[in-house]
Design a protein around this motif. Structure first.
Motif, PDB file in Angstrom:
ATOM      1  N   LYS A  99      17.252  16.568  42.665  1.00 39.69           N
ATOM      2  CA  LYS A  99      17.630  17.927  43.067  1.00 39.69           C
ATOM      3  C   LYS A  99      19.240  17.775  42.539  1.00 39.69           C
ATOM      4  CE  LYS A  99      18.906  18.087  47.462  1.00 39.69           C
ATOM      5  NZ  LYS A  99      18.783  18.045  48.814  1.00 39.69           N
ATOM      6  N   ILE A 100      18.757  19.352  42.052  1.00 38.50           N
ATOM      7  CA  ILE A 100      21.367  19.704  41.661  1.00 38.50           C
ATOM      8  C   ILE A 100      21.535  21.116  42.570  1.00 38.50           C
ATOM      9  CG2 ILE A 100      20.326  19.375  39.904  1.00 38.50           C
ATOM     10  CD1 ILE A 100      21.053  22.568  39.179  1.00 38.50           C
ATOM     11  N   ILE A 101      22.332  21.021  43.321  1.00 41.56           N
ATOM     12  CA  ILE A 101      22.875  21.548  43.830  1.00 41.56           C
ATOM     13  C   ILE A 101      24.025  22.401  43.751  1.00 41.56           C
ATOM     14  CG2 ILE A 101      23.986  22.126  45.873  1.00 41.56           C
ATOM     15  CD1 ILE A 101      23.412  19.759  47.035  1.00 41.56           C
ATOM     16  N   ILE A 102      23.901  24.504  43.942  1.00 36.84           N
ATOM     17  CA  ILE A 102      24.476  25.201  43.502  1.00 36.84           C
ATOM     18  C   ILE A 102      25.604  25.608  44.412  1.00 36.84           C
ATOM     19  CG2 ILE A 102      25.016  27.078  41.567  1.00 36.84           C
ATOM     20  CD1 ILE A 102      24.014  24.688  39.922  1.00 36.84           C
ATOM     21  N   GLU A 103      26.698  26.179  43.852  1.00 40.68           N
ATOM     22  CA  GLU A 103      27.323  27.370  45.046  1.00 40.68           C
ATOM     23  C   GLU A 103      27.928  28.167  44.184  1.00 40.68           C
ATOM     24  OE1 GLU A 103      27.956  23.501  48.469  1.00 40.68           O
ATOM     25  OE2 GLU A 103      29.935  24.106  47.239  1.00 40.68           O
ATOM     26  N   VAL A 104      28.414  29.498  44.541  1.00 45.00           N
ATOM     27  CA  VAL A 104      29.056  30.407  44.366  1.00 45.00           C
ATOM     28  C   VAL A 104      30.212  30.625  45.987  1.00 45.00           C
ATOM     29  CG1 VAL A 104      27.867  32.214  44.825  1.00 45.00           C
ATOM     30  CG2 VAL A 104      29.769  33.070  43.480  1.00 45.00           C
ATOM     31  N   ASN A 105      31.424  30.773  45.761  1.00 45.55           N
ATOM     32  CA  ASN A 105      32.172  30.717  46.324  1.00 45.55           C
ATOM     33  C   ASN A 105      32.793  32.388  46.314  1.00 45.55           C
ATOM     34  OD1 ASN A 105      34.100  31.451  48.699  1.00 45.55           O
ATOM     35  ND2 ASN A 105      35.604  29.520  47.328  1.00 45.55           N
ATOM     36  N   VAL A 106      32.866  33.290  46.706  1.00 48.06           N
ATOM     37  CA  VAL A 106      33.186  34.535  46.214  1.00 48.06           C
ATOM     38  C   VAL A 106      34.873  34.737  46.641  1.00 48.06           C
ATOM     39  CG1 VAL A 106      32.797  37.274  45.555  1.00 48.06           C
ATOM     40  CG2 VAL A 106      30.885  35.811  45.549  1.00 48.06           C
ATOM     41  N   LYS A 107      35.414  34.522  46.480  1.00 51.10           N
ATOM     42  CA  LYS A 107      36.816  34.630  46.884  1.00 51.10           C
ATOM     43  C   LYS A 107      37.514  36.312  47.050  1.00 51.10           C
ATOM     44  CE  LYS A 107      37.955  30.049  44.567  1.00 51.10           C
ATOM     45  NZ  LYS A 107      38.718  30.020  43.616  1.00 51.10           N
ATOM     46  N   GLU A 108      36.608  37.393  46.413  1.00 49.08           N
ATOM     47  CA  GLU A 108      37.280  38.167  46.520  1.00 49.08           C
ATOM     48  C   GLU A 108      36.876  39.111  45.716  1.00 49.08           C
ATOM     49  OE1 GLU A 108      41.567  41.088  45.684  1.00 49.08           O
ATOM     50  OE2 GLU A 108      41.566  39.292  44.809  1.00 49.08           O
ATOM     51  N   ILE A 109      35.905  40.221  46.348  1.00 48.36           N
ATOM     52  CA  ILE A 109      35.588  41.777  45.771  1.00 48.36           C
ATOM     53  C   ILE A 109      36.511  43.054  46.147  1.00 48.36           C
ATOM     54  CG2 ILE A 109      33.611  42.815  45.256  1.00 48.36           C
ATOM     55  CD1 ILE A 109      31.589  40.899  46.367  1.00 48.36           C
ATOM     56  N   ALA A 110      36.482  43.784  44.844  1.00 47.72           N
ATOM     57  CA  ALA A 110      37.903  44.833  44.773  1.00 47.72           C
ATOM     58  C   ALA A 110      36.867  45.699  44.399  1.00 47.72           C
ATOM     59  CB  ALA A 110      39.353  44.800  44.013  1.00 47.72           C
ATOM     60  N   LEU A 111      36.477  46.952  44.921  1.00 48.27           N
ATOM     61  CA  LEU A 111      35.889  47.758  44.795  1.00 48.27           C
ATOM     62  C   LEU A 111      36.443  49.054  44.724  1.00 48.27           C
ATOM     63  CD1 LEU A 111      33.365  49.496  44.812  1.00 48.27           C
ATOM     64  CD2 LEU A 111      33.756  49.839  47.283  1.00 48.27           C
ATOM     65  N   VAL A 112      37.448  49.111  43.572  1.00 49.36           N
ATOM     66  CA  VAL A 112      37.267  50.913  42.839  1.00 49.36           C
ATOM     67  C   VAL A 112      37.284  52.040  43.005  1.00 49.36           C
ATOM     68  CG1 VAL A 112      39.022  51.048  41.015  1.00 49.36           C
ATOM     69  CG2 VAL A 112      39.376  48.973  41.088  1.00 49.36           C
ATOM     70  N   GLN A 113      37.021  52.728  43.832  1.00 43.50           N
ATOM     71  CA  GLN A 113      36.369  54.070  44.130  1.00 43.50           C
ATOM     72  C   GLN A 113      36.908  55.082  42.706  1.00 43.50           C
ATOM     73  OE1 GLN A 113      36.139  54.083  48.371  1.00 43.50           O
ATOM     74  NE2 GLN A 113      34.576  53.582  47.901  1.00 43.50           N
ATOM     75  N   MET A 114      36.893  56.005  41.682  1.00 38.72           N
ATOM     76  CA  MET A 114      37.550  56.488  40.919  1.00 38.72           C
ATOM     77  C   MET A 114      37.082  58.226  41.112  1.00 38.72           C
ATOM     78  SD  MET A 114      38.842  54.219  38.586  1.00 38.72           S
ATOM     79  CE  MET A 114      39.596  55.324  37.634  1.00 38.72           C
TER      80      MET A 114
END
Length: 311
Positions: free
Chosen positions: A296-311
Motif C-alpha cells: 500500500k502506498i499513501i499519496i497526499e496533496v496539501n494545497v497551500k494556496e489558491i488564488a482566483l484571479v477574476q478578469m
C-alpha cells in the motif's frame, strides 16, 4: 531513457507527434540550399508553416547547430510564432521530436516550463537537441540514407492580453485568495494495478472538483511513477484563472526514523477544467520500497494556496 537538460527532458516514446512532422529526403541537399540563400545568417531553415490553436507556427532547423546559442556541432530546433499578436502574449508548452527509423520510436525533447511568445520574442527552442556525432551515427537510426524526420507537438497555447493587467489595474481585476486544503489517497495492492493510470476519488475545494492522477509505471518512461493534480473537466473557471500552490507528497512508510517523505512543490496556473499539472518521474521505481507497506502506498496533496484571479 530520460535525461534532464535544464528546462527540457529527453525521453524516448512511441506515440507519433500530434501537431507537425516533416521528412527531409536529403539532408546534404538541404544544407547546400541553406548555404545558397541570400540571408546573412546561412545556418538554418524555416520549414513549412503550420497552424495550431488558431496561430501560425514554423519549425526552424539548424542542421549544424545554432552557434550563437551555444549549439555548435549539435542539431538545434526552434519553434517560431510566424504572426505575433500586437500587445498580446501567447503562453505555450511544446515538445520537439526526432524519428528513430530503426526502432520506430521518437526521441522527444519535452518542455518542462511554459514559454511566452510575443512581438519581442517570437522563437523558443533547444540549441543542443543532439550532438552531430550521435545524430550521424547510423546505429542510432536518426539519419538513414541521408533522410531524417523532425517534429513538434504543441501541448497547449493560450493568449494573455496585456499580462500586467492582473497586477496593475486592480479596478478591472479582482484577486481572491481561497483557503488551503489537504487530501490523502491510500492505494492498496499498488503492484496489482493493471491500468496505465489511476485516479483518486474526487475532492472539493471551494466549490471546484479536483483529483490526483498517478501513472504506476510512468506515462512516458517505464522506470518511474508520475503524479499530477487535476482540475476536473466539470469544474469551469468561467474565464478566470486559478493560481495553485500545492505540495505533492508520497509517505515514507519505512520503520526507520530517518525515513523521509518524497515531496514536490507545485506552483501553476489552472486556466480551464481538465487541466493537470504535476511531475513525470516523481519517484523512480527503484526507490519505491521504503514507500510501500504491505503493498500500500499513501499519496497526499496539501494545497497551500489558491488564488482566483477574476478578469
Amino acid at each position: 531513457m530520460s535525461e534532464k537538460m535544464g528546462e527540457y527532458l529527453r525521453i524516448v516514446r512511441e506515440r507519433i507527434p500530434a501537431t507537425y512532422m516533416v521528412k527531409i529526403e536529403s539532408l546534404v541537399s538541404l544544407k547546400k540550399a541553406i548555404a545558397a540563400t541570400n540571408y546573412p545568417e546561412k545556418d538554418h531553415v524555416e520549414l513549412n508553416h503550420f497552424t495550431s490553436g488558431n496561430y501560425t507556427w514554423a519549425l526552424c532547423l539548424y542542421p549544424e547547430g545554432n552557434k550563437k546559442d551555444d549549439g555548435k556541432d549539435h542539431i538545434s530546433l526552434y519553434l517560431k510564432l510566424v504572426e505575433p499578436l500586437d500587445k498580446k502574449v501567447i503562453a505555450v508548452m511544446f515538445n520537439f521530436f526526432i524519428y528513430d527509423q530503426l526502432r520506430d520510436n521518437y526521441l522527444m525533447i519535452q518542455g518542462l516550463k511554459e514559454k511566452r511568445f510575443h512581438v519581442a520574442k517570437t522563437e523558443w527552442g533547444v540549441s543542443r537537441v543532439i550532438s552531430l556525432n550521435d545524430f550521424d551515427d547510423a546505429s542510432n537510426g536518426f539519419l538513414k540514407d541521408d533522410s531524417c524526420v523532425f517534429g513538434v507537438e504543441i501541448v497547449y497555447a493560450y493568449v494573455n492580453v496585456q499580462p500586467q493587467v492582473a497586477v496593475v489595474h486592480t479596478t478591472t481585476t479582482t484577486t481572491t485568495h481561497l483557503k488551503s486544503y489537504s487530501f490523502k489517497w491510500e492505494i492498496p495492492k499498488f503492484s496489482k494495478l493493471k491500468l496505465p493510470c489511476d485516479y483518486s476519488p474526487e475532492f472539493n475545494i471551494n466549490g471546484r472538483s479536483w483529483k490526483l492522477n498517478i501513472y504506476p509505471n510512468g506515462e512516458l518512461s517505464s522506470r518511474s511513477i508520475d503524479l499530477y493534480l487535476c482540475l476536473n473537466s466539470t469544474s469551469s473557471t468561467k474565464g478566470n484563472k486559478l493560481f495553485v500552490e500545492a505540495e505533492l507528497r508520497m509517505k515514507n512508510q519505512a520503520k526507520l526514523s530517518e525515513g523521509k517523505d518524497r515531496k514536490q512543490t507545485l506552483c501553476r496556473w489552472f486556466l480551464a477544467g481538465g487541466m493537470r499539472w504535476g511531475y513525470s518521474n516523481f519517484i523512480g521505481l527503484e526507490n519505491l520500497e521504503d514507500f510501500k507497506l504491505k503493498d500500500k502506498i499513501i499519496i497526499e496533496v496539501n494545497v497551500k494556496e489558491i488564488a482566483l484571479v477574476q478578469m
